[in-house]
Write a protein that holds these residues in place. Sequence first.
Motif, PDB file in Angstrom:
ATOM      1  N   CYS A  40       0.849  -1.197   0.000  1.00 60.49           N
ATOM      2  CA  CYS A  40       0.000   0.000   0.000  1.00 60.49           C
ATOM      3  C   CYS A  40       0.885   1.248   0.000  1.00 60.49           C
ATOM      4  O   CYS A  40       1.898   1.277   0.695  1.00 60.49           O
ATOM      5  CB  CYS A  40      -0.857   0.067   1.262  1.00 60.49           C
ATOM      6  SG  CYS A  40      -1.991  -1.297   1.467  1.00 60.49           S
ATOM      7  N   THR A  41       0.473   2.261  -0.757  1.00 59.62           N
ATOM      8  CA  THR A  41       1.190   3.548  -0.718  1.00 59.62           C
ATOM      9  C   THR A  41       0.340   4.492   0.142  1.00 59.62           C
ATOM     10  O   THR A  41      -0.603   5.108  -0.351  1.00 59.62           O
ATOM     11  CB  THR A  41       1.361   4.126  -2.134  1.00 59.62           C
ATOM     12  OG1 THR A  41       0.095   4.112  -2.785  1.00 59.62           O
ATOM     13  CG2 THR A  41       2.334   3.319  -2.962  1.00 59.62           C
ATOM     14  N   VAL A  42       0.695   4.571   1.420  1.00 53.91           N
ATOM     15  CA  VAL A  42      -0.166   5.253   2.398  1.00 53.91           C
ATOM     16  C   VAL A  42       0.129   6.754   2.448  1.00 53.91           C
ATOM     17  O   VAL A  42       1.286   7.162   2.524  1.00 53.91           O
ATOM     18  CB  VAL A  42       0.053   4.652   3.803  1.00 53.91           C
ATOM     19  CG1 VAL A  42      -0.868   5.297   4.827  1.00 53.91           C
ATOM     20  CG2 VAL A  42      -0.144   3.145   3.781  1.00 53.91           C
ATOM     21  N   PRO A  68       5.404   4.945   3.148  1.00 59.36           N
ATOM     22  CA  PRO A  68       4.974   6.306   3.533  1.00 59.36           C
ATOM     23  C   PRO A  68       4.979   7.259   2.330  1.00 59.36           C
ATOM     24  O   PRO A  68       6.017   7.750   1.945  1.00 59.36           O
ATOM     25  CB  PRO A  68       6.036   6.720   4.564  1.00 59.36           C
ATOM     26  CG  PRO A  68       7.248   5.913   4.236  1.00 59.36           C
ATOM     27  CD  PRO A  68       6.812   4.674   3.516  1.00 59.36           C
ATOM     28  N   ASP A  69       3.800   7.479   1.743  1.00 59.37           N
ATOM     29  CA  ASP A  69       3.684   8.355   0.573  1.00 59.37           C
ATOM     30  C   ASP A  69       3.021   9.659   1.027  1.00 59.37           C
ATOM     31  O   ASP A  69       1.826   9.838   0.866  1.00 59.37           O
ATOM     32  CB  ASP A  69       2.849   7.657  -0.507  1.00 59.37           C
ATOM     33  CG  ASP A  69       2.671   8.516  -1.749  1.00 59.37           C
ATOM     34  OD1 ASP A  69       3.148   9.669  -1.755  1.00 59.37           O
ATOM     35  OD2 ASP A  69       2.059   8.046  -2.714  1.00 59.37           O
ATOM     36  N   GLY A  70       3.797  10.535   1.643  1.00 60.98           N
ATOM     37  CA  GLY A  70       3.221  11.803   2.114  1.00 60.98           C
ATOM     38  C   GLY A  70       4.080  12.358   3.225  1.00 60.98           C
ATOM     39  O   GLY A  70       4.352  11.654   4.207  1.00 60.98           O
ATOM     40  N   LEU A  85      10.133   7.787  10.242  1.00 61.63           N
ATOM     41  CA  LEU A  85      10.009   7.382   8.836  1.00 61.63           C
ATOM     42  C   LEU A  85      11.085   8.141   8.058  1.00 61.63           C
ATOM     43  O   LEU A  85      11.102   9.370   8.075  1.00 61.63           O
ATOM     44  CB  LEU A  85       8.607   7.719   8.313  1.00 61.63           C
ATOM     45  CG  LEU A  85       7.461   6.977   9.008  1.00 61.63           C
ATOM     46  CD1 LEU A  85       6.105   7.527   8.563  1.00 61.63           C
ATOM     47  CD2 LEU A  85       7.542   5.482   8.741  1.00 61.63           C
ATOM     48  N   PRO A  86      12.035   7.423   7.416  1.00 58.22           N
ATOM     49  CA  PRO A  86      13.207   8.095   6.850  1.00 58.22           C
ATOM     50  C   PRO A  86      12.932   8.999   5.657  1.00 58.22           C
ATOM     51  O   PRO A  86      13.537  10.051   5.531  1.00 58.22           O
ATOM     52  CB  PRO A  86      14.121   6.935   6.445  1.00 58.22           C
ATOM     53  CG  PRO A  86      13.254   5.738   6.361  1.00 58.22           C
ATOM     54  CD  PRO A  86      12.109   5.958   7.293  1.00 58.22           C
ATOM     55  N   GLU A  87      12.059   8.588   4.754  1.00 61.04           N
ATOM     56  CA  GLU A  87      11.788   9.437   3.582  1.00 61.04           C
ATOM     57  C   GLU A  87      10.466   9.056   2.945  1.00 61.04           C
ATOM     58  O   GLU A  87       9.896   8.009   3.256  1.00 61.04           O
ATOM     59  CB  GLU A  87      12.926   9.342   2.546  1.00 61.04           C
ATOM     60  CG  GLU A  87      13.086   7.984   1.895  1.00 61.04           C
ATOM     61  CD  GLU A  87      14.282   7.926   0.919  1.00 61.04           C
ATOM     62  OE1 GLU A  87      15.146   8.814   0.947  1.00 61.04           O
ATOM     63  OE2 GLU A  87      14.327   6.972   0.131  1.00 61.04           O
ATOM     64  N   ARG A  88      10.007   9.928   2.044  1.00 63.05           N
ATOM     65  CA  ARG A  88       8.770   9.647   1.304  1.00 63.05           C
ATOM     66  C   ARG A  88       9.039   8.607   0.240  1.00 63.05           C
ATOM     67  O   ARG A  88      10.080   8.638  -0.418  1.00 63.05           O
ATOM     68  CB  ARG A  88       8.323  10.909   0.571  1.00 63.05           C
ATOM     69  CG  ARG A  88       7.394  11.774   1.323  1.00 63.05           C
ATOM     70  CD  ARG A  88       6.848  12.843   0.397  1.00 63.05           C
ATOM     71  NE  ARG A  88       5.816  12.288  -0.473  1.00 63.05           N
ATOM     72  CZ  ARG A  88       5.300  12.933  -1.508  1.00 63.05           C
ATOM     73  NH1 ARG A  88       5.729  14.131  -1.828  1.00 63.05           N
ATOM     74  NH2 ARG A  88       4.360  12.371  -2.237  1.00 63.05           N
ATOM     75  N   VAL A  89       8.088   7.717   0.069  1.00 58.78           N
ATOM     76  CA  VAL A  89       8.169   6.751  -1.026  1.00 58.78           C
ATOM     77  C   VAL A  89       6.928   6.983  -1.898  1.00 58.78           C
ATOM     78  O   VAL A  89       5.918   6.306  -1.734  1.00 58.78           O
ATOM     79  CB  VAL A  89       8.222   5.297  -0.489  1.00 58.78           C
ATOM     80  CG1 VAL A  89       8.364   4.294  -1.626  1.00 58.78           C
ATOM     81  CG2 VAL A  89       9.380   5.125   0.509  1.00 58.78           C
ATOM     82  N   PRO A  90       6.988   7.973  -2.801  1.00 58.48           N
ATOM     83  CA  PRO A  90       5.786   8.319  -3.567  1.00 58.48           C
ATOM     84  C   PRO A  90       5.433   7.249  -4.602  1.00 58.48           C
ATOM     85  O   PRO A  90       6.309   6.735  -5.292  1.00 58.48           O
ATOM     86  CB  PRO A  90       6.164   9.636  -4.276  1.00 58.48           C
ATOM     87  CG  PRO A  90       7.433  10.092  -3.647  1.00 58.48           C
ATOM     88  CD  PRO A  90       8.107   8.859  -3.106  1.00 58.48           C
ATOM     89  N   GLY A  91       4.129   6.931  -4.675  1.00 62.95           N
ATOM     90  CA  GLY A  91       3.651   5.890  -5.589  1.00 62.95           C
ATOM     91  C   GLY A  91       4.057   6.143  -7.035  1.00 62.95           C
ATOM     92  O   GLY A  91       4.502   5.222  -7.729  1.00 62.95           O
ATOM     93  N   SER A  92       3.934   7.404  -7.495  1.00 65.95           N
ATOM     94  CA  SER A  92       4.218   7.638  -8.924  1.00 65.95           C
ATOM     95  C   SER A  92       5.716   7.502  -9.224  1.00 65.95           C
ATOM     96  O   SER A  92       6.088   7.036 -10.295  1.00 65.95           O
ATOM     97  CB  SER A  92       3.671   8.981  -9.397  1.00 65.95           C
ATOM     98  OG  SER A  92       3.808   9.940  -8.414  1.00 65.95           O
ATOM     99  N   ASP A  93       6.579   7.881  -8.264  1.00 64.23           N
ATOM    100  CA  ASP A  93       8.021   7.667  -8.463  1.00 64.23           C
ATOM    101  C   ASP A  93       8.324   6.162  -8.483  1.00 64.23           C
ATOM    102  O   ASP A  93       9.153   5.699  -9.256  1.00 64.23           O
ATOM    103  CB  ASP A  93       8.843   8.290  -7.325  1.00 64.23           C
ATOM    104  CG  ASP A  93       8.787   9.812  -7.348  1.00 64.23           C
ATOM    105  OD1 ASP A  93       8.261  10.361  -8.335  1.00 64.23           O
ATOM    106  OD2 ASP A  93       9.268  10.436  -6.385  1.00 64.23           O
ATOM    107  N   LEU A  94       7.612   5.441  -7.620  1.00 65.34           N
ATOM    108  CA  LEU A  94       7.835   3.998  -7.536  1.00 65.34           C
ATOM    109  C   LEU A  94       7.499   3.328  -8.869  1.00 65.34           C
ATOM    110  O   LEU A  94       8.236   2.454  -9.338  1.00 65.34           O
ATOM    111  CB  LEU A  94       6.975   3.408  -6.405  1.00 65.34           C
ATOM    112  CG  LEU A  94       7.135   1.922  -6.143  1.00 65.34           C
ATOM    113  CD1 LEU A  94       8.541   1.600  -5.676  1.00 65.34           C
ATOM    114  CD2 LEU A  94       6.123   1.446  -5.101  1.00 65.34           C
ATOM    115  N   VAL A  95       6.412   3.766  -9.499  1.00 63.28           N
ATOM    116  CA  VAL A  95       6.028   3.167 -10.784  1.00 63.28           C
ATOM    117  C   VAL A  95       7.143   3.382 -11.816  1.00 63.28           C
ATOM    118  O   VAL A  95       7.497   2.470 -12.562  1.00 63.28           O
ATOM    119  CB  VAL A  95       4.679   3.742 -11.287  1.00 63.28           C
ATOM    120  CG1 VAL A  95       4.350   3.204 -12.672  1.00 63.28           C
ATOM    121  CG2 VAL A  95       3.556   3.410 -10.320  1.00 63.28           C
ATOM    122  N   VAL A  96       7.745   4.575 -11.819  1.00 62.35           N
ATOM    123  CA  VAL A  96       8.841   4.856 -12.760  1.00 62.35           C
ATOM    124  C   VAL A  96      10.024   3.932 -12.464  1.00 62.35           C
ATOM    125  O   VAL A  96      10.624   3.345 -13.366  1.00 62.35           O
ATOM    126  CB  VAL A  96       9.280   6.337 -12.687  1.00 62.35           C
ATOM    127  CG1 VAL A  96      10.464   6.603 -13.598  1.00 62.35           C
ATOM    128  CG2 VAL A  96       8.120   7.257 -13.036  1.00 62.35           C
TER     129      VAL A  96
END
Length: 253
Positions: A40-42, A68-70, A85-96
């Motif tokens: 999940c990208t929360v 953690p997406d936010g 939480l060390p850093e953001r893991v944004p869903g759209s960056d993850l897809v790339v």
Amino acid sequence: MQPIPPTATILNVKIHALTNAQTLALIEQFIAGGQPRQLCTVNPEFVVTAQKDVAFRDIINGADLAMPDGIGLLKAARFLKTTPLPERVPGSDLVVRLAELSHQKGYRIYFLGAWEGVAEKAIERLRARYPKLNVAGCYAGSPALEENEAIIERILPTQPDILLVAYGAPKQDKWIARNLERLQIPVCIGVGGSFDFLAGTAKRAPKWMQNLHLEWLHRLIMQPWRWRRIWNAVVYFSWLVLRSRVGGLEIGN
Ligand code: UDP
């Protein structure tokens, strides 16, 4: 072997303390392992929704990875003194990044969701950068129950390593939870509006706004009809976090 990191608990929702690099390493590990996994990208809006929607909360808390997406989550974790939480893991960056991995290693990706033509456009753009992107399939469909069986039958023979589901939360996450065992796909991720960003049908905030943590303001300007969702993610979420710490202090003292 990359260990699964500990979780931060924010308003009874568990989020893994992951970096982008760890997320990718774990995804590769999951693909090698072959067991079906839900990711999940929360973001803060998920946490607000999960306060009333217990089924949704259970799905996030039971997910193999909750990223953690936010930025609000990072701040809340610090404020509540839970696991940082060390850093953001944004869903759209993850897809790339997954498209890049697919290009390098041949992983098969299925793109499910978003309106007609959006995923195709996103794939076209990703292919321009990663020509060997291995697309198992692509279908808009709908998260409605009546369509469930037909979608499963469409996806199963394509045998993806990664399934991206873009139906928005909580629908996408419930869709995955409902179908995970049948699909037996090693990595199933709810990716929200990512296909829209990648296709260019929705614009992400410019870097300077992202750096100032003003992505919510950009969304408000671009999509003013979403004001209630933005209010929930920014103002109501902050209020709940503040109240939970004050409540926690009272109980603690
Ligand atoms: N969507 C869909 N079918 C639906 C509802 C939503 O394909 O029945 C798609 C919609 O086109 C969009 C995504 O789900 O691509 C959700 O986007 P939203 O911006 O709401 O997601 P967020 O990133 O805010 O979670």
